[in-house]
Scaffold this active site. Structure first.
Site, PDB file in Angstrom:
ATOM      1  N   PHE A 184     -43.250 -27.588  68.709  1.00  0.00           N
ATOM      2  CA  PHE A 184     -42.605 -28.875  68.975  1.00  0.00           C
ATOM      3  C   PHE A 184     -42.426 -29.666  67.689  1.00  0.00           C
ATOM      4  CE2 PHE A 184     -44.365 -28.116  73.211  1.00  0.00           C
ATOM      5  CZ  PHE A 184     -43.412 -28.663  74.069  1.00  0.00           C
ATOM      6  N   ASP A 185     -41.210 -30.136  67.470  1.00  0.00           N
ATOM      7  CA  ASP A 185     -40.988 -31.186  66.481  1.00  0.00           C
ATOM      8  C   ASP A 185     -41.692 -32.447  67.008  1.00  0.00           C
ATOM      9  OD1 ASP A 185     -39.704 -32.750  64.403  1.00  0.00           O
ATOM     10  OD2 ASP A 185     -38.273 -33.402  65.927  1.00  0.00           O
ATOM     11  N   LEU A 186     -41.972 -33.404  66.145  1.00  0.00           N
ATOM     12  CA  LEU A 186     -42.650 -34.626  66.580  1.00  0.00           C
ATOM     13  C   LEU A 186     -41.655 -35.777  66.794  1.00  0.00           C
ATOM     14  CD1 LEU A 186     -45.072 -36.444  67.186  1.00  0.00           C
ATOM     15  CD2 LEU A 186     -45.557 -36.525  64.730  1.00  0.00           C
TER      16      LEU A 186
END
Length: 221
Positions: free
Chosen positions: A9-11
């Site tokens: 996951f990107d943040l």
């Protein structure tokens, strides 16, 4: 349907909406460098890419001024910017469901690892992630390709088809393509449908519920 095992996951723009904290910290840095930008909406372009890329691209800063701008940005970001941030609705429940189903969850962000760790802890979602990988404070390992490759090297027991990268900007999708893994572009963040589709993701979704359908559906052959 592919059965993914490790979900990256990107943040910013994927797990949480960091607009206020990031844009106001950029605004602060620019002001200290005698550039006035009263409209924080114009600074949304800073959400996602590495700061050294954005300051150079949008304000034509050379290496020295870029480094100075990043230091000024961090002055405000460390104090308050990282907490001017909110989780997208249903993200916490998605992470909980994925963890319960034995997926391995990893954060892959261009934000410095030390800040990402504090933000995830602040939201009480750090418990769901086995690994949090960001850039280094000295600006190294900032590209999404480098970050994803670092993660792949940590999980050598898995094949590339076990991984999927989720993000809201082209950099996330390009990083996934460069490293040979599948990807999901999310349009509820800061990248447009056009930006994401031009980067050739495996899937594009417009909501967290659609994201859940793909990820949980990946368990069904």
């Amino acid at each position: 349907m592919d059965k993914y095992k490790v979900i990256l996951f990107d943040l910013d723009g994927t797990l949480s909406d960091p607009k206020v904290g990031i844009t106001k910290s950029v605004q602060y840095a620019l002001q200290k460098m005698n550039i006035v930008e009263p409209d924080i909406d114009k600074l949304e372009c800073f959400i996602g890419p590495p700061l050294q890329v954005s300051f150079a691209e949008y304000y034509d800063f050379g290496e020295k001024n870029t480094q100075k701008a990043i230091e000024l940005y961090r002055e405000r970001f460390k104090e308050k910017g990282m907490f001017e941030n909110e989780l997208y609705s249903n993200i916490a429940s998605l992470l909980k469901s994925l963890k319960e189903q034995q997926f391995t969850l990893v954060v892959a962000t261009s934000k410095p690892t030390v800040f990402a760790e504090q933000i995830l802890k602040y939201f009480n979602i750090d418990q769901y992630f086995e690994l949090i990988v960001g850039s280094n404070l000295d600006g190294t390992r900032a590209s999404k390709t480098e970050i994803i490759q670092y993660i792949l090297d940590k999980y050598k027991e898995h094949t590339l088809s076990d991984f999927i990268m989720i993000g809201d900007r082209k950099h996330d999708i390009i990083g996934a393509n460069n490293t040979g893994i599948n990807s999901i572009g999310v349009t509820y963040g800061y990248g447009s449908f056009e930006e994401l589709s031009h980067s050739n993701p495996t899937h594009i979704v417009k909501s967290v519920s659609q994201l859940k359908d793909i990820l949980m559906g990946s368990q069904v052959k």
